[in-house]
Design a protein around this motif. Structure first.
Motif, short mmCIF file in Angstrom:
data_model
loop_
_atom_site.label_atom_id
_atom_site.label_comp_id
_atom_site.label_asym_id
_atom_site.label_seq_id
_atom_site.Cartn_x
_atom_site.Cartn_y
_atom_site.Cartn_z
N TRP A 60 47.42 42.76 42.59
CA TRP A 60 47.07 41.36 42.80
C TRP A 60 45.57 41.24 42.59
O TRP A 60 44.78 41.82 43.34
N VAL A 61 45.18 40.50 41.56
CA VAL A 61 43.77 40.45 41.18
C VAL A 61 43.07 39.17 41.63
O VAL A 61 41.92 38.93 41.26
N GLY A 62 43.75 38.38 42.45
CA GLY A 62 43.14 37.16 42.97
C GLY A 62 44.13 36.01 43.00
O GLY A 62 45.05 35.94 42.16
N ASP A 63 43.97 35.11 43.95
CA ASP A 63 44.91 34.01 44.11
C ASP A 63 44.85 33.01 42.96
O ASP A 63 45.75 32.19 42.79
N ASP A 64 43.80 33.07 42.14
CA ASP A 64 43.73 32.15 41.01
C ASP A 64 44.79 32.46 39.96
O ASP A 64 45.01 31.67 39.04
N VAL A 65 45.48 33.58 40.08
CA VAL A 65 46.63 33.84 39.23
C VAL A 65 47.63 32.69 39.35
O VAL A 65 48.22 32.23 38.36
N LEU A 66 47.83 32.21 40.56
CA LEU A 66 48.77 31.12 40.79
C LEU A 66 48.28 29.83 40.15
O LEU A 66 49.06 29.06 39.59
N GLN A 67 47.00 29.58 40.24
CA GLN A 67 46.45 28.35 39.69
C GLN A 67 46.50 28.34 38.17
O GLN A 67 46.77 27.30 37.56
N ASP A 68 46.25 29.50 37.57
CA ASP A 68 46.17 29.56 36.11
C ASP A 68 47.54 29.56 35.44
O ASP A 68 47.72 29.00 34.37
N SER A 69 48.51 30.22 36.05
CA SER A 69 49.79 30.41 35.36
C SER A 69 50.99 29.91 36.15
O SER A 69 52.11 29.99 35.66
N HIS A 93 47.94 43.25 54.26
CA HIS A 93 47.48 43.78 52.98
C HIS A 93 47.95 45.21 52.77
O HIS A 93 47.94 46.03 53.69
N GLY A 94 48.31 45.51 51.52
CA GLY A 94 48.58 46.88 51.13
C GLY A 94 47.45 47.43 50.28
O GLY A 94 46.42 46.78 50.10
N ASN A 95 47.64 48.62 49.76
CA ASN A 95 46.60 49.20 48.91
C ASN A 95 46.67 48.67 47.48
O ASN A 95 45.76 48.91 46.68
N ARG A 96 47.72 47.93 47.14
CA ARG A 96 47.85 47.33 45.81
C ARG A 96 47.51 45.84 45.81
O ARG A 96 47.16 45.30 44.77
N ASP A 97 47.68 45.19 46.94
CA ASP A 97 47.52 43.73 46.98
C ASP A 97 46.57 43.28 48.09
O ASP A 97 46.78 42.28 48.74
N PHE A 98 45.48 44.04 48.24
CA PHE A 98 44.50 43.74 49.29
C PHE A 98 43.70 42.48 48.99
O PHE A 98 42.94 42.01 49.85
N LYS A 153 31.59 42.36 49.87
CA LYS A 153 30.73 42.21 48.70
C LYS A 153 31.42 42.71 47.44
O LYS A 153 31.35 42.07 46.38
N TRP A 154 32.08 43.87 47.52
CA TRP A 154 32.81 44.38 46.36
C TRP A 154 33.87 43.38 45.93
O TRP A 154 34.02 43.10 44.73
N GLN A 155 34.60 42.82 46.90
CA GLN A 155 35.65 41.87 46.56
C GLN A 155 35.08 40.60 45.92
O GLN A 155 35.64 40.09 44.95
N ALA A 156 33.95 40.11 46.44
CA ALA A 156 33.33 38.92 45.87
C ALA A 156 32.87 39.19 44.43
O ALA A 156 33.06 38.34 43.54
N ASP A 157 32.29 40.36 44.20
CA ASP A 157 31.85 40.70 42.84
C ASP A 157 33.04 40.81 41.89
O ASP A 157 33.00 40.34 40.75
N PHE A 158 34.10 41.44 42.37
CA PHE A 158 35.30 41.61 41.53
C PHE A 158 35.92 40.25 41.21
O PHE A 158 36.26 39.97 40.05
N LEU A 159 36.08 39.41 42.22
CA LEU A 159 36.72 38.10 42.02
C LEU A 159 35.85 37.17 41.17
O LEU A 159 36.36 36.18 40.63
N GLY A 160 34.57 37.48 41.05
CA GLY A 160 33.68 36.68 40.23
C GLY A 160 33.82 36.93 38.74
O GLY A 160 33.26 36.19 37.93
N GLN A 161 34.58 37.95 38.38
CA GLN A 161 34.80 38.26 36.97
C GLN A 161 35.96 37.43 36.40
O GLN A 161 36.82 36.96 37.15
N PRO A 162 36.00 37.26 35.08
CA PRO A 162 37.11 36.53 34.47
C PRO A 162 38.46 37.18 34.79
O PRO A 162 38.54 38.40 34.99
N LEU A 163 39.50 36.37 34.85
CA LEU A 163 40.83 36.85 35.20
C LEU A 163 41.29 37.98 34.27
O LEU A 163 41.81 39.00 34.75
#
Length: 253
Positions: A60-69, A93-98, A153-163
């Motif tokens: 799971w790379v971010g909740d915007d997956v739902l918004q985009d698709s 949360h799991g280790n795949r969908d944190f 901080k890591w999560q914010a940086d990651f989520l700031g990247q394009p889908l």
């Protein structure tokens, strides 16, 4: 709710636990099997709570997956339907969908719960409930990775990247994880028994319920507590099921 505060079940209330589904997409065979099983189980047992104990999704790379698709329409529709009918849905949360967040939770009527949390049965039995990866303390490399990706901080940086960039990184991480599994001793990828006992004692519980390890069953800790491990799900070989907790001991279904 904060860790250590018990979620209290009333008499005749039941909880259905599932974890480690590792769903890939809404239309695949595993997701179809899970949705059929879940629908039948909710109708048959009528639990008060459905607890999703992590790794619902392979990634799971971010909740915007739902918004985009507008992804996962069948899964979200089923959960919404039962939530509107009174089902309480908890998510750990799991280790795949944190990176599952409030956007996903709101779309299905779920409540994000801390890992771990304490669940108390009507008879007073207290269970420490977790995804389980935090207790694999012998796997030092994984614990270092876990600490990194849970950092805000890591999560914010990651989520700031394009889908698309996030999706590519997630695929690379999955491939790396599969390679590392073949190189590790199986024992270090299981929970550490002493770490489990320490956690149970620290939270005033009398047992633990968790997933993650893909080693379903009931085990006894060194201090004599029961540790119930949920099954993972798979098409080949076929594996499915969950755990039902009411006023007595847990039951595998």
């Amino acid at each position: 709710m904060s860790p250590g505060v018990a979620l209290q079940l009333e008499p005749r209330q039941q909880v259905l636990f599932v974890s480690d589904l590792h769903l890939l997409e809404d239309g695949d065979a595993l997701t179809t099997r899970f949705l059929d099983w879940l629908s039948q189980s909710l109708q048959a047992y009528k639990p008060h709570w459905l607890m999703l104990l992590g790794d619902v999704f392979e990634a799971w790379v971010g909740d915007d997956v739902l918004q985009d698709s507008q992804d996962w329409p069948r899964l979200r529709a089923l959960l919404q339907q039962h939530h509107q009918a009174g089902l309480q849905i908890g998510l750990v949360h799991g280790n795949r969908d944190f990176l599952l967040g409030q956007g996903f939770c709101q779309s299905v009527g779920a409540r994000l719960l801390p890992d771990p949390f304490v669940l108390t049965q009507a008879n007073g039995q207290r269970w420490l409930v977790s995804h389980g990866d935090g207790y694999c303390t012998d796997d030092l490399a994984y614990q270092k990775f876990r600490q990194m990706v849970r950092d805000p901080k890591w999560q914010a940086d990651f989520l700031g990247q394009p889908l698309a960039t996030r999706q590519a990184q997630a695929r690379a991480l999955r491939e790396q994880s599969q390679q590392e599994k073949h190189q590790k001793d199986m024992a270090i990828m299981d929970v550490n028994p002493q770490a489990v006992d320490q956690a149970i004692l620290a939270h005033g519980a009398q047992g633990m319920i968790h997933g993650h390890t893909h080693r379903p069953g009931v085990y006894q800790t060194p201090a004599g507590y029961e540790r119930w491990v949920l099954t993972d799900w798979s098409i080949d070989p076929p594996r499915q099921g969950g755990l039902l907790l009411g006023e007595s001991r847990p039951t595998v279904i």
